[in-house]
Scaffold this motif. Sequence first.
Motif, PDB file in Angstrom:
ATOM      1  N   TRP A  57       1.063   8.053   5.610  1.00  0.00           N
ATOM      2  CA  TRP A  57      -0.081   8.375   5.348  1.00  0.00           C
ATOM      3  C   TRP A  57      -0.665   6.185   4.857  1.00  0.00           C
ATOM      4  CZ3 TRP A  57       2.719   8.043   0.657  1.00  0.00           C
ATOM      5  CH2 TRP A  57       2.370   7.238  -0.070  1.00  0.00           C
ATOM      6  N   ASP A  58      -1.882   6.233   5.966  1.00  0.00           N
ATOM      7  CA  ASP A  58      -2.344   5.298   6.225  1.00  0.00           C
ATOM      8  C   ASP A  58      -3.673   4.594   5.783  1.00  0.00           C
ATOM      9  OD1 ASP A  58      -3.195   2.248   7.034  1.00  0.00           O
ATOM     10  OD2 ASP A  58      -2.422   2.211   8.847  1.00  0.00           O
ATOM     11  N   TYR A  59      -3.736   4.011   3.934  1.00  0.00           N
ATOM     12  CA  TYR A  59      -5.333   3.961   3.603  1.00  0.00           C
ATOM     13  C   TYR A  59      -5.932   2.195   5.054  1.00  0.00           C
ATOM     14  CZ  TYR A  59      -4.080   7.211   0.933  1.00  0.00           C
ATOM     15  OH  TYR A  59      -3.936   8.555   0.147  1.00  0.00           O
ATOM     16  N   SER A  60      -5.894   1.412   5.324  1.00  0.00           N
ATOM     17  CA  SER A  60      -5.800   0.358   5.967  1.00  0.00           C
ATOM     18  C   SER A  60      -7.401   0.522   6.250  1.00  0.00           C
ATOM     19  CB  SER A  60      -5.304  -0.124   7.376  1.00  0.00           C
ATOM     20  OG  SER A  60      -3.880  -0.254   7.232  1.00  0.00           O
ATOM     21  N   ASP A  61      -7.656   1.546   7.029  1.00  0.00           N
ATOM     22  CA  ASP A  61      -9.493   1.271   7.592  1.00  0.00           C
ATOM     23  C   ASP A  61     -10.246   2.030   5.974  1.00  0.00           C
ATOM     24  OD1 ASP A  61      -8.366   1.093  10.273  1.00  0.00           O
ATOM     25  OD2 ASP A  61      -8.291   3.276  10.502  1.00  0.00           O
ATOM     26  N   THR A  62      -9.500   1.999   4.434  1.00  0.00           N
ATOM     27  CA  THR A  62     -10.599   2.269   3.751  1.00  0.00           C
ATOM     28  C   THR A  62     -10.979   1.054   2.884  1.00  0.00           C
ATOM     29  OG1 THR A  62      -9.338   4.407   3.556  1.00  0.00           O
ATOM     30  CG2 THR A  62     -10.143   3.671   1.757  1.00  0.00           C
ATOM     31  N   LEU A  63     -12.003   1.310   2.570  1.00  0.00           N
ATOM     32  CA  LEU A  63     -12.262   0.114   2.079  1.00  0.00           C
ATOM     33  C   LEU A  63     -11.597  -0.021   0.483  1.00  0.00           C
ATOM     34  CD1 LEU A  63     -16.277   0.262   1.547  1.00  0.00           C
ATOM     35  CD2 LEU A  63     -14.999  -1.459   2.645  1.00  0.00           C
ATOM     36  N   PHE A  64     -11.657  -1.227   0.440  1.00  0.00           N
ATOM     37  CA  PHE A  64     -10.687  -2.122  -1.270  1.00  0.00           C
ATOM     38  C   PHE A  64      -8.750  -1.228  -1.208  1.00  0.00           C
ATOM     39  CE2 PHE A  64     -15.051  -1.945  -2.023  1.00  0.00           C
ATOM     40  CZ  PHE A  64     -15.560  -2.895  -1.916  1.00  0.00           C
ATOM     41  N   ASN A  65      -8.020  -1.063   0.261  1.00  0.00           N
ATOM     42  CA  ASN A  65      -7.597  -0.987   0.439  1.00  0.00           C
ATOM     43  C   ASN A  65      -6.055  -1.921   0.040  1.00  0.00           C
ATOM     44  OD1 ASN A  65      -5.309  -1.649   2.583  1.00  0.00           O
ATOM     45  ND2 ASN A  65      -8.084  -1.527   3.651  1.00  0.00           N
ATOM     46  N   ILE A  66      -5.035  -1.859  -0.647  1.00  0.00           N
ATOM     47  CA  ILE A  66      -3.505  -2.586  -0.978  1.00  0.00           C
ATOM     48  C   ILE A  66      -2.835  -2.048   0.232  1.00  0.00           C
ATOM     49  CG2 ILE A  66      -2.420  -3.746  -2.421  1.00  0.00           C
ATOM     50  CD1 ILE A  66      -3.610  -3.457  -4.396  1.00  0.00           C
ATOM     51  N   GLN A  67      -2.698  -2.903   1.258  1.00  0.00           N
ATOM     52  CA  GLN A  67      -1.532  -3.157   2.340  1.00  0.00           C
ATOM     53  C   GLN A  67      -1.494  -1.806   2.922  1.00  0.00           C
ATOM     54  OE1 GLN A  67       1.852  -4.155   0.158  1.00  0.00           O
ATOM     55  NE2 GLN A  67       2.431  -5.793   1.566  1.00  0.00           N
ATOM     56  N   GLY A  68      -2.947  -1.565   3.118  1.00  0.00           N
ATOM     57  CA  GLY A  68      -2.580   0.387   3.675  1.00  0.00           C
ATOM     58  C   GLY A  68      -2.387   1.587   2.498  1.00  0.00           C
ATOM     59  N   GLN A  69      -1.843   0.683   2.017  1.00  0.00           N
ATOM     60  CA  GLN A  69      -1.053   2.233   0.732  1.00  0.00           C
ATOM     61  C   GLN A  69      -1.355   2.844  -0.429  1.00  0.00           C
ATOM     62  OE1 GLN A  69       1.933   2.617   2.302  1.00  0.00           O
ATOM     63  NE2 GLN A  69       0.832   1.347   4.096  1.00  0.00           N
ATOM     64  N   ILE A  70      -2.363   2.521  -0.854  1.00  0.00           N
ATOM     65  CA  ILE A  70      -3.536   2.587  -2.347  1.00  0.00           C
ATOM     66  C   ILE A  70      -4.745   1.933  -2.255  1.00  0.00           C
ATOM     67  CG2 ILE A  70      -1.664   3.017  -3.930  1.00  0.00           C
ATOM     68  CD1 ILE A  70      -2.683   0.046  -5.242  1.00  0.00           C
ATOM     69  N   CYS A  71      -5.966   2.773  -1.991  1.00  0.00           N
ATOM     70  CA  CYS A  71      -7.126   2.699  -2.330  1.00  0.00           C
ATOM     71  C   CYS A  71      -8.275   2.747  -3.186  1.00  0.00           C
ATOM     72  CB  CYS A  71      -7.617   2.557  -1.090  1.00  0.00           C
ATOM     73  SG  CYS A  71      -7.959   4.477  -0.526  1.00  0.00           S
ATOM     74  N   LEU A  72      -8.689   1.989  -3.371  1.00  0.00           N
ATOM     75  CA  LEU A  72      -9.666   2.439  -4.983  1.00  0.00           C
ATOM     76  C   LEU A  72     -11.221   3.452  -4.702  1.00  0.00           C
ATOM     77  CD1 LEU A  72     -11.955   1.261  -7.638  1.00  0.00           C
ATOM     78  CD2 LEU A  72     -12.982   0.492  -6.267  1.00  0.00           C
TER      79      LEU A  72
END
Length: 142
Positions: free
Chosen positions: A92-107
């Motif tokens: 998975w990759d959350y890089s395009d999601t606001l408030f993410n950390i290294q694309g691994q987790i996000c708010l």
Amino acid sequence: MKKFLKGLGKYMILFLIGGFVYFLIEIGYRGYSHWTMFILGGICFIALGSINNILEWETPLITQALIGGVIITALEYITGYIVNIKLQWDVWDYSDTLFNIQGQICLPFFIVWVLISVVGIIVDDYLRYWLFKERKPSYTIV
């Protein structure tokens, strides 16, 4: 030794249930999953069930859910760091999601995990009550 094996069996059952449900949530949301998500789900479910074994039963459910959200988010980060960053499996990759950390987790997903934690905690408590004759669940909401 018999008590140890009984306890191990209980946690294996809970691990398998948690892994299966997490896997199904992923398939429902993304249309696919990865075997590592089964393992992560099992660990998360056992961790959720441990919250009210460590804290008092009277701990408000919302507090337990917030702790659950933090635990799941931390486990997601650790798993993501290993499988996505170190092993480069691109699960998975959350890089395009606001408030993410290294694309691994996000708010946004932290909030989702808090909400799912409410259900997970209650399901774990009732499974322990029905299957393993543990304490009957009761909750304080706030």
